[in-house]
Design a protein around this motif. Structure first.
Motif, PDB file in Angstrom:
ATOM      1  N   ASP A  81      49.882  11.282  37.905  1.00  0.00           N
ATOM      2  CA  ASP A  81      48.511  11.120  37.297  1.00  0.00           C
ATOM      3  C   ASP A  81      48.413   9.675  36.407  1.00  0.00           C
ATOM      4  N   TYR A  82      49.569   9.555  35.656  1.00  0.00           N
ATOM      5  CA  TYR A  82      49.808   8.389  34.508  1.00  0.00           C
ATOM      6  C   TYR A  82      49.753   7.186  35.449  1.00  0.00           C
ATOM      7  N   LEU A  83      50.797   7.272  36.404  1.00  0.00           N
ATOM      8  CA  LEU A  83      51.307   6.085  37.276  1.00  0.00           C
ATOM      9  C   LEU A  83      49.816   5.668  38.145  1.00  0.00           C
ATOM     10  N   GLN A  84      48.961   6.576  38.672  1.00  0.00           N
ATOM     11  CA  GLN A  84      47.921   6.300  39.534  1.00  0.00           C
ATOM     12  C   GLN A  84      47.021   5.447  38.650  1.00  0.00           C
ATOM     13  N   ARG A  85      46.710   6.113  37.353  1.00  0.00           N
ATOM     14  CA  ARG A  85      46.135   5.604  36.277  1.00  0.00           C
ATOM     15  C   ARG A  85      46.129   4.253  35.999  1.00  0.00           C
ATOM     16  N   ARG A  86      47.523   4.013  35.603  1.00  0.00           N
ATOM     17  CA  ARG A  86      48.072   2.674  35.385  1.00  0.00           C
ATOM     18  C   ARG A  86      48.131   1.509  36.540  1.00  0.00           C
ATOM     19  N   MET A  87      48.057   2.052  37.683  1.00  0.00           N
ATOM     20  CA  MET A  87      47.991   1.216  38.935  1.00  0.00           C
ATOM     21  C   MET A  87      46.568   0.766  38.847  1.00  0.00           C
ATOM     22  N   ASP A  88      45.619   1.526  38.824  1.00  0.00           N
ATOM     23  CA  ASP A  88      44.243   1.367  38.878  1.00  0.00           C
ATOM     24  C   ASP A  88      44.016   0.189  37.973  1.00  0.00           C
ATOM     25  N   GLU A  89      44.402   0.464  36.727  1.00  0.00           N
ATOM     26  CA  GLU A  89      44.322  -0.503  35.680  1.00  0.00           C
ATOM     27  C   GLU A  89      44.665  -1.977  36.079  1.00  0.00           C
ATOM     28  N   TYR A  90      45.810  -1.889  36.508  1.00  0.00           N
ATOM     29  CA  TYR A  90      46.498  -3.200  37.071  1.00  0.00           C
ATOM     30  C   TYR A  90      45.671  -3.684  38.087  1.00  0.00           C
ATOM     31  N   GLU A  91      45.362  -3.017  39.202  1.00  0.00           N
ATOM     32  CA  GLU A  91      44.367  -3.501  39.964  1.00  0.00           C
ATOM     33  C   GLU A  91      43.014  -4.177  39.630  1.00  0.00           C
ATOM     34  N   GLN A  92      42.504  -3.429  38.718  1.00  0.00           N
ATOM     35  CA  GLN A  92      41.385  -3.913  37.991  1.00  0.00           C
ATOM     36  C   GLN A  92      41.691  -5.198  37.077  1.00  0.00           C
ATOM     37  N   LEU A  93      42.549  -5.369  36.564  1.00  0.00           N
ATOM     38  CA  LEU A  93      43.091  -6.586  35.505  1.00  0.00           C
ATOM     39  C   LEU A  93      43.417  -7.607  36.683  1.00  0.00           C
ATOM     40  N   LYS A  94      43.967  -7.297  37.499  1.00  0.00           N
ATOM     41  CA  LYS A  94      44.471  -8.397  38.686  1.00  0.00           C
ATOM     42  C   LYS A  94      43.156  -8.794  39.181  1.00  0.00           C
ATOM     43  N   ALA A  95      42.311  -8.124  39.517  1.00  0.00           N
ATOM     44  CA  ALA A  95      40.900  -8.746  40.151  1.00  0.00           C
ATOM     45  C   ALA A  95      40.224  -9.672  39.133  1.00  0.00           C
ATOM     46  N   GLU A  96      40.128  -9.176  38.119  1.00  0.00           N
ATOM     47  CA  GLU A  96      39.665  -9.998  36.979  1.00  0.00           C
ATOM     48  C   GLU A  96      40.031 -11.161  36.697  1.00  0.00           C
ATOM     49  N   LEU A  97      41.712 -11.163  36.654  1.00  0.00           N
ATOM     50  CA  LEU A  97      42.373 -12.544  36.582  1.00  0.00           C
ATOM     51  C   LEU A  97      42.126 -13.370  37.606  1.00  0.00           C
ATOM     52  N   ASP A  98      42.121 -12.768  38.750  1.00  0.00           N
ATOM     53  CA  ASP A  98      41.862 -13.593  39.998  1.00  0.00           C
ATOM     54  C   ASP A  98      40.500 -14.207  40.029  1.00  0.00           C
ATOM     55  N   ALA A  99      39.447 -13.563  39.470  1.00  0.00           N
ATOM     56  CA  ALA A  99      38.259 -14.162  39.413  1.00  0.00           C
ATOM     57  C   ALA A  99      38.474 -15.327  38.434  1.00  0.00           C
ATOM     58  N   LEU A 100      38.921 -15.097  37.330  1.00  0.00           N
ATOM     59  CA  LEU A 100      38.824 -16.020  36.325  1.00  0.00           C
ATOM     60  C   LEU A 100      39.530 -17.298  36.596  1.00  0.00           C
ATOM     61  N   LYS A 101      40.864 -17.198  37.473  1.00  0.00           N
ATOM     62  CA  LYS A 101      41.279 -18.257  37.834  1.00  0.00           C
ATOM     63  C   LYS A 101      40.541 -19.122  38.714  1.00  0.00           C
ATOM     64  N   LEU A 102      39.794 -18.513  39.987  1.00  0.00           N
ATOM     65  CA  LEU A 102      38.949 -18.810  40.585  1.00  0.00           C
ATOM     66  C   LEU A 102      37.929 -19.774  39.980  1.00  0.00           C
ATOM     67  N   GLU A 103      37.442 -19.091  38.889  1.00  0.00           N
ATOM     68  CA  GLU A 103      36.244 -19.804  38.160  1.00  0.00           C
ATOM     69  C   GLU A 103      36.832 -21.107  37.315  1.00  0.00           C
ATOM     70  N   MET A 104      37.994 -21.000  37.147  1.00  0.00           N
ATOM     71  CA  MET A 104      38.450 -22.091  36.288  1.00  0.00           C
ATOM     72  C   MET A 104      38.816 -23.244  37.237  1.00  0.00           C
ATOM     73  N   ASN A 105      39.294 -22.814  38.570  1.00  0.00           N
ATOM     74  CA  ASN A 105      39.639 -23.736  39.501  1.00  0.00           C
ATOM     75  C   ASN A 105      38.287 -24.488  39.952  1.00  0.00           C
ATOM     76  N   ARG A 106      37.129 -23.793  40.147  1.00  0.00           N
ATOM     77  CA  ARG A 106      36.068 -24.467  40.350  1.00  0.00           C
ATOM     78  C   ARG A 106      35.495 -25.314  39.253  1.00  0.00           C
TER      79      ARG A 106
END
Length: 119
Positions: A81-106
């Motif tokens: 359960d802990y691993l799944q929650r942390r993986m979900d948090e990682y995916e959300q953070l990764k998506a946020e970072l990818d969006a920020l990188k895209l915004e910065m590149n634009r």
């Protein structure tokens, strides 16, 4: 550290080092000795861990903490359960970072185009 993370870590430490002292456990968890005693008492009361007396190398009585079969199942379940929650948090953070990188590149591309246009 969240209560869930502490719970997972205490079960893992007890499984790895059944002869760990409460003081060593408290140090490893980064919590007080009193909280460690409280957490251990809860695990013992729930039947997830059993404690047996033994003589340690300094010829003093100590406890050997063993996860019961129920404790082993519980450890596997809460770890998953802990691993799944942390993986979900990682995916959300990764998506946020990818969006920020895209915004910065634009933004950078817009700034470069603007600078070229002004020259």
């Amino acid at each position: 550290m969240s209560a869930e993370e502490t719970h997972v870590r205490i079960l893992k430490l007890l499984a790895q080092q059944p002869d760990i002292t409460q003081r060593e456990l408290a140090d490893a968890l980064g919590v007080s000795l009193g909280k460690t005693h409280y957490l251990l008492r809860g695990l013992l009361d729930k039947g997830l861990v059993k404690a047996r007396n033994f003589r340690n190398s300094r010829n003093r009585l100590g406890y050997l903490y063993q996860l019961t079969p129920t404790g082993l199942e519980h450890k596997a379940r809460v770890t998953l359960d802990y691993l799944q929650r942390r993986m979900d948090e990682y995916e959300q953070l990764k998506a946020e970072l990818d969006a920020l990188k895209l915004e910065m590149n634009r933004s950078a591309a817009t700034a470069v185009a603007r600078d070229r246009h002004m020259e």
